[in-house]
Design a protein around this motif. Structure first.
Motif, PDB file in Angstrom:
ATOM      1  N   SER A 100     -34.159  69.267   3.660  1.00 44.28           N
ATOM      2  CA  SER A 100     -33.773  69.054   5.062  1.00 44.28           C
ATOM      3  C   SER A 100     -34.137  67.643   5.517  1.00 44.28           C
ATOM      4  CB  SER A 100     -34.461  70.082   5.966  1.00 44.28           C
ATOM      5  OG  SER A 100     -34.070  71.385   5.623  1.00 44.28           O
ATOM      6  N   ILE A 101     -35.345  67.202   5.148  1.00 41.04           N
ATOM      7  CA  ILE A 101     -35.804  65.889   5.599  1.00 41.04           C
ATOM      8  C   ILE A 101     -34.942  64.781   5.013  1.00 41.04           C
ATOM      9  CG2 ILE A 101     -37.699  64.220   5.418  1.00 41.04           C
ATOM     10  CD1 ILE A 101     -39.632  66.559   5.710  1.00 41.04           C
ATOM     11  N   ASP A 102     -34.641  64.856   3.706  1.00 40.58           N
ATOM     12  CA  ASP A 102     -33.877  63.744   3.125  1.00 40.58           C
ATOM     13  C   ASP A 102     -32.447  63.700   3.671  1.00 40.58           C
ATOM     14  OD1 ASP A 102     -32.324  65.536   1.665  1.00 40.58           O
ATOM     15  OD2 ASP A 102     -33.448  65.282  -0.181  1.00 40.58           O
ATOM     16  N   SER A 103     -31.859  64.883   3.935  1.00 38.32           N
ATOM     17  CA  SER A 103     -30.502  64.880   4.498  1.00 38.32           C
ATOM     18  C   SER A 103     -30.492  64.331   5.929  1.00 38.32           C
ATOM     19  CB  SER A 103     -29.908  66.299   4.476  1.00 38.32           C
ATOM     20  OG  SER A 103     -30.659  67.176   5.279  1.00 38.32           O
ATOM     21  N   LEU A 104     -31.531  64.652   6.702  1.00 40.97           N
ATOM     22  CA  LEU A 104     -31.613  64.130   8.069  1.00 40.97           C
ATOM     23  C   LEU A 104     -31.899  62.631   8.090  1.00 40.97           C
ATOM     24  CD1 LEU A 104     -33.561  67.039   9.816  1.00 40.97           C
ATOM     25  CD2 LEU A 104     -31.187  66.385  10.186  1.00 40.97           C
ATOM     26  N   LEU A 105     -32.700  62.158   7.127  1.00 39.04           N
ATOM     27  CA  LEU A 105     -32.948  60.714   7.028  1.00 39.04           C
ATOM     28  C   LEU A 105     -31.665  59.958   6.726  1.00 39.04           C
ATOM     29  CD1 LEU A 105     -36.340  60.535   5.074  1.00 39.04           C
ATOM     30  CD2 LEU A 105     -35.912  59.694   7.380  1.00 39.04           C
ATOM     31  N   ILE A 106     -30.903  60.493   5.773  1.00 39.28           N
ATOM     32  CA  ILE A 106     -29.636  59.853   5.409  1.00 39.28           C
ATOM     33  C   ILE A 106     -28.660  59.888   6.584  1.00 39.28           C
ATOM     34  CG2 ILE A 106     -27.604  60.048   3.907  1.00 39.28           C
ATOM     35  CD1 ILE A 106     -29.527  61.094   1.728  1.00 39.28           C
ATOM     36  N   GLN A 107     -28.633  61.025   7.278  1.00 40.26           N
ATOM     37  CA  GLN A 107     -27.720  61.143   8.421  1.00 40.26           C
ATOM     38  C   GLN A 107     -28.119  60.176   9.537  1.00 40.26           C
ATOM     39  OE1 GLN A 107     -27.781  64.848  10.466  1.00 40.26           O
ATOM     40  NE2 GLN A 107     -26.073  64.341  11.776  1.00 40.26           N
ATOM     41  N   SER A 108     -29.426  60.017   9.757  1.00 39.99           N
ATOM     42  CA  SER A 108     -29.890  59.122  10.820  1.00 39.99           C
ATOM     43  C   SER A 108     -29.467  57.677  10.546  1.00 39.99           C
ATOM     44  CB  SER A 108     -31.409  59.189  10.936  1.00 39.99           C
ATOM     45  OG  SER A 108     -31.827  60.496  11.246  1.00 39.99           O
ATOM     46  N   SER A 109     -29.701  57.215   9.317  1.00 42.96           N
ATOM     47  CA  SER A 109     -29.317  55.841   8.981  1.00 42.96           C
ATOM     48  C   SER A 109     -27.803  55.689   8.993  1.00 42.96           C
ATOM     49  CB  SER A 109     -29.878  55.449   7.612  1.00 42.96           C
ATOM     50  OG  SER A 109     -29.390  56.303   6.605  1.00 42.96           O
ATOM     51  N   SER A 110     -27.093  56.723   8.532  1.00 47.17           N
ATOM     52  CA  SER A 110     -25.633  56.667   8.533  1.00 47.17           C
ATOM     53  C   SER A 110     -25.078  56.588   9.946  1.00 47.17           C
ATOM     54  CB  SER A 110     -25.063  57.903   7.819  1.00 47.17           C
ATOM     55  OG  SER A 110     -23.669  57.936   7.895  1.00 47.17           O
ATOM     56  N   THR A 111     -25.698  57.338  10.872  1.00 47.04           N
ATOM     57  CA  THR A 111     -25.250  57.309  12.269  1.00 47.04           C
ATOM     58  C   THR A 111     -25.443  55.923  12.874  1.00 47.04           C
ATOM     59  OG1 THR A 111     -25.794  59.641  12.554  1.00 47.04           O
ATOM     60  CG2 THR A 111     -25.608  58.323  14.552  1.00 47.04           C
ATOM     61  N   LEU A 112     -26.605  55.321  12.627  1.00 47.88           N
ATOM     62  CA  LEU A 112     -26.884  54.001  13.191  1.00 47.88           C
ATOM     63  C   LEU A 112     -25.969  52.930  12.600  1.00 47.88           C
ATOM     64  CD1 LEU A 112     -30.787  53.957  13.394  1.00 47.88           C
ATOM     65  CD2 LEU A 112     -29.165  54.013  15.283  1.00 47.88           C
TER      66      LEU A 112
END
Length: 212
Positions: A100-112
């Motif tokens: 969950s953490i790694d997918s959310l980290l990737i999503q956060s950077s992708s969103t920015l």
């Protein structure tokens, strides 16, 4: 009762409003797969949530002197299960947390990078090496912030979890639902809904306003 009801609404229904789950729901092969997933998902979530709540009740009886509620499941595993089985069961939630953490980290950077940076500088899409560098630096920054926050965690992480879930759902739930089922929905309404939902949630959570 109000806490448990809120928990079930947030975790069992409000998840529709989480952007990361909405994106995954768009990846279904066909409508039949989505309909089948609704049935399977409802059964699995019901078993998981009911199991968690019953574990809390059992934990209070088996380990009455437990000071930190988040330790109830690992403590019960160690006390009740054989060592090998307890190790396997302890590894499972750790794997789920890491996933969950790694997918959310990737999503956060992708969103920015994709939704904000490229919106301001669309020509930067042709500079792939620069985008990779920015994405990596953004992900590392979020990682260091998470590690720093984890050094002093709250005694009960569910409060932090529900706070973040509630914020996302208050911001995005009705945007997603009404865009799917209301023909008159538009961009201005979506932005207004997100702003009002987020601001209202921040005010209610910050000042601990109790409704109903």
């Amino acid at each position: 009762f109000t806490f448990m009801t809120s928990f079930w609404v947030l975790v069992c229904f409000g998840l529709i409003g989480l952007p990361q789950l909405a994106v995954r729901s768009m990846a279904y092969k066909d409508s039949q797969s989505l309909h089948r997933a609704l049935v399977i998902g409802t059964l699995v979530v019901s078993i998981l949530v009911l199991g968690m709540h019953l574990t809390g009740v059992i934990g209070r009886a088996v380990v009455p002197d437990l000071k930190i509620p988040d330790q109830v499941i690992p403590t019960l595993m160690v006390q009740v299960l054989p060592p090998l089985v307890a190790g396997i069961f302890l590894a499972a939630p750790m794997a789920a947390i890491m996933s969950s953490i790694d997918s959310l980290l990737i999503q956060s950077s992708s969103t920015l990078i994709k939704d904000l940076y490229l919106a301001v500088k669309p020509h930067a899409v042709h500079n792939e090496s620069k985008l990779k560098l920015f994405s990596t630096l953004t992900t590392l920054t979020f990682t260091f912030l998470l590690v720093f926050a984890a050094l002093n965690p709250p005694d009960m992480l569910i409060w932090l979890n529900l706070l973040s879930l509630g914020g996302l759902e208050a911001t995005f739930l009705w945007v997603i639902v009404l865009r799917l089922y209301w023909d008159k929905s538009n961009a201005a309404g979506a932005i207004s809904s997100m702003l009002v939902g987020l601001i209202s949630y921040v005010i209610i959570a910050s000042f601990k306003i109790s409704i109903f």
